[in-house]
Design a protein around this motif. Structure first.
Motif, short mmCIF file in Angstrom:
data_model
loop_
_atom_site.label_atom_id
_atom_site.label_comp_id
_atom_site.label_asym_id
_atom_site.label_seq_id
_atom_site.Cartn_x
_atom_site.Cartn_y
_atom_site.Cartn_z
N SER A 157 19.35 -24.60 13.11
CA SER A 157 18.73 -24.52 14.43
C SER A 157 17.21 -24.32 14.36
O SER A 157 16.57 -24.09 15.39
CB SER A 157 19.37 -23.41 15.26
N LEU A 158 16.67 -24.37 13.15
CA LEU A 158 15.22 -24.32 13.00
C LEU A 158 14.73 -25.65 12.44
O LEU A 158 15.39 -26.26 11.60
CB LEU A 158 14.80 -23.21 12.01
N ARG A 159 13.57 -26.09 12.93
CA ARG A 159 12.94 -27.25 12.32
C ARG A 159 11.59 -26.84 11.74
O ARG A 159 10.63 -26.59 12.49
CB ARG A 159 12.74 -28.39 13.33
N PRO A 160 11.50 -26.75 10.42
CA PRO A 160 10.24 -26.34 9.81
C PRO A 160 9.23 -27.48 9.83
O PRO A 160 9.38 -28.46 9.12
CB PRO A 160 10.62 -25.95 8.37
N GLU A 161 8.23 -27.35 10.68
CA GLU A 161 7.30 -28.46 10.89
C GLU A 161 6.07 -28.37 9.99
O GLU A 161 5.29 -29.32 9.96
CB GLU A 161 6.90 -28.52 12.37
N GLY A 162 5.90 -27.25 9.31
CA GLY A 162 4.73 -27.16 8.43
C GLY A 162 4.39 -25.74 8.07
O GLY A 162 5.23 -24.83 8.17
N LEU A 163 3.14 -25.55 7.68
CA LEU A 163 2.67 -24.26 7.18
C LEU A 163 1.49 -23.77 8.01
O LEU A 163 0.73 -24.57 8.57
CB LEU A 163 2.22 -24.40 5.72
#
Ligand SMILES: *Cc1c(COP(=O)(O)O)cnc(C)c1O
Length: 239
Positions: A157-163
C-alpha cells in the motif's frame, strides 16, 4: 513574514532561478516541482500562493496542516508532509497528505502501509536519507537504504517514489553539492537493483531549500522545497 503584496514578486524570482538552474542541468523548468513550504504560514497566504500557481504545499506538523487543509478545499491543491512523523500519527497523516516525503524508519513505513491499506489506497512516499550522518537529523543512513527499499517490496500500500534529504546547514554551496550528488547516486543504485514491483519507482529526488535549491537542481533535484524565499522569514523558533 512577507506580505501578500510581495508574494507575486518573490514567486516570479524563484521561478526564474529554478528555470535557470534547470537549464544548467540540461532540463526544462517543468522537470522540477516546487513544493511551497507553508509551515507557520497562514491559510490566507497559502491561498494567495495557490492563486499564483503553486499547487503543492509542504507542512511539517500534522495538526497544523490539518487546520489549513480543512480551511482550503481548493481544486487540485496537494499537501505533502516533509517533517518527522510519529508512528502514532500515521493514520491521520495517511488521510491528510497526498505524499509523505519524510519516511525515516521501517516502523513508520509499516504503520503508513497499514493505514493506507485499510482505506484501500496506495500512498506515495519518499524515503528520507541522512546523507551526511548528522546526529541531529532523522533519516536512513546511506548504508541502510538498500535493506529498507527491499523491505518496502512487502508493503503493497506504499509507493516509494524516490528519496528526500536535507543538506547540512551551511552557506558554502560547495560543501552541500556532494551531499546532493550522493543522494542522486543512491537513487541510481536503487533503480539498478530492479526490486520486484518497483520498476516505476524511485524517480524523484527531493532536495534543496531556500538556501540551496539552485545547487540541488544542478545535481538533479526533481522536487525543491521552498519556504522562506517565497513566504519570508519565519518568526516561530520552533520550526
Ligand atoms: C522548513 C523546511 C523546508 C523549507 O526551508 P526554507 O529554508 O524555508 O526554504 C524544506 N524542507 C524541510 C524538511 C523543512 O523542514
Amino acid at each position: 513574514m512577507a506580505s501578500i503584496d510581495t508574494l507575486a514578486g518573490r514567486a516570479e524570482q524563484i521561478r526564474a532561478h529554478v528555470a535557470e538552474a534547470a537549464k544548467h542541468s540540461g532540463r526544462s523548468a517543468e522537470a522540477v516541482t516546487i513544493v511551497a513550504v507553508s509551515k507557520t504560514v497562514s491559510a490566507e497566504m497559502v491561498r494567495a500562493a495557490f492563486n499564483l500557481g503553486f499547487s503543492t504545499f509542504g507542512e511539517n506538523r500534522v495538526q497544523e496542516a490539518r487546520v489549513k487543509i480543512e480551511a482550503l478545499p481548493l481544486p487540485g491543491i496537494r499537501w505533502e508532509l516533509i517533517g518527522h512523523l510519529q508512528t502514532n500519527k500515521a493514520v491521520r497523516a495517511a488521510e491528510l497528505f497526498q505524499r509523505i516525503q519524510s519516511v525515516d524508519s521501517l516502523r513508520l513505513a509499516e504503520a503508513l502501509n497499514s493505514a493506507a491499506g485499510s482505506e484501500e489506497r496506495v500512498l506515495p512516499i519518499l524515503l528520507e536519507v541522512n546523507v551526511a550522518g548528522e546526529t541531529s537529523k532523522s533519516g536512513f543512513a546511506p548504508d541502510e537504504l538498500m535493506h529498507a527499499a527491499t523491505a518496502l517490496t512487502r508493503l503493497a500500500s506504499l509507493r516509494p517514489e524516490g528519496l528526500m534529504t536535507i543538506a547540512p546547514l551551511t552557506e558554502d554551496s560547495e560543501q552541500i553539492r556532494p551531499v546532493f550528488r550522493q543522494l542522486g547516486s543512491l537513487r541510481d543504485q536503487l533503480r539498478q537493483r530492479r526490486l520486484p514491483g518497483m520498476d516505476d519507482c524511485w524517480g524523484e529526488l527531493s532536495m534543496g531549500m531556500s538556501n540551496d535549491f539552485e545547487v540541488a537542481i544542478e545535481e538533479g533535484a526533481t522536487i525543491v522545497r521552498i519556504g522562506r524565499a517565497l513566504f519570508g522569514e519565519r518568526t516561530s523558533l520552533e520550526h
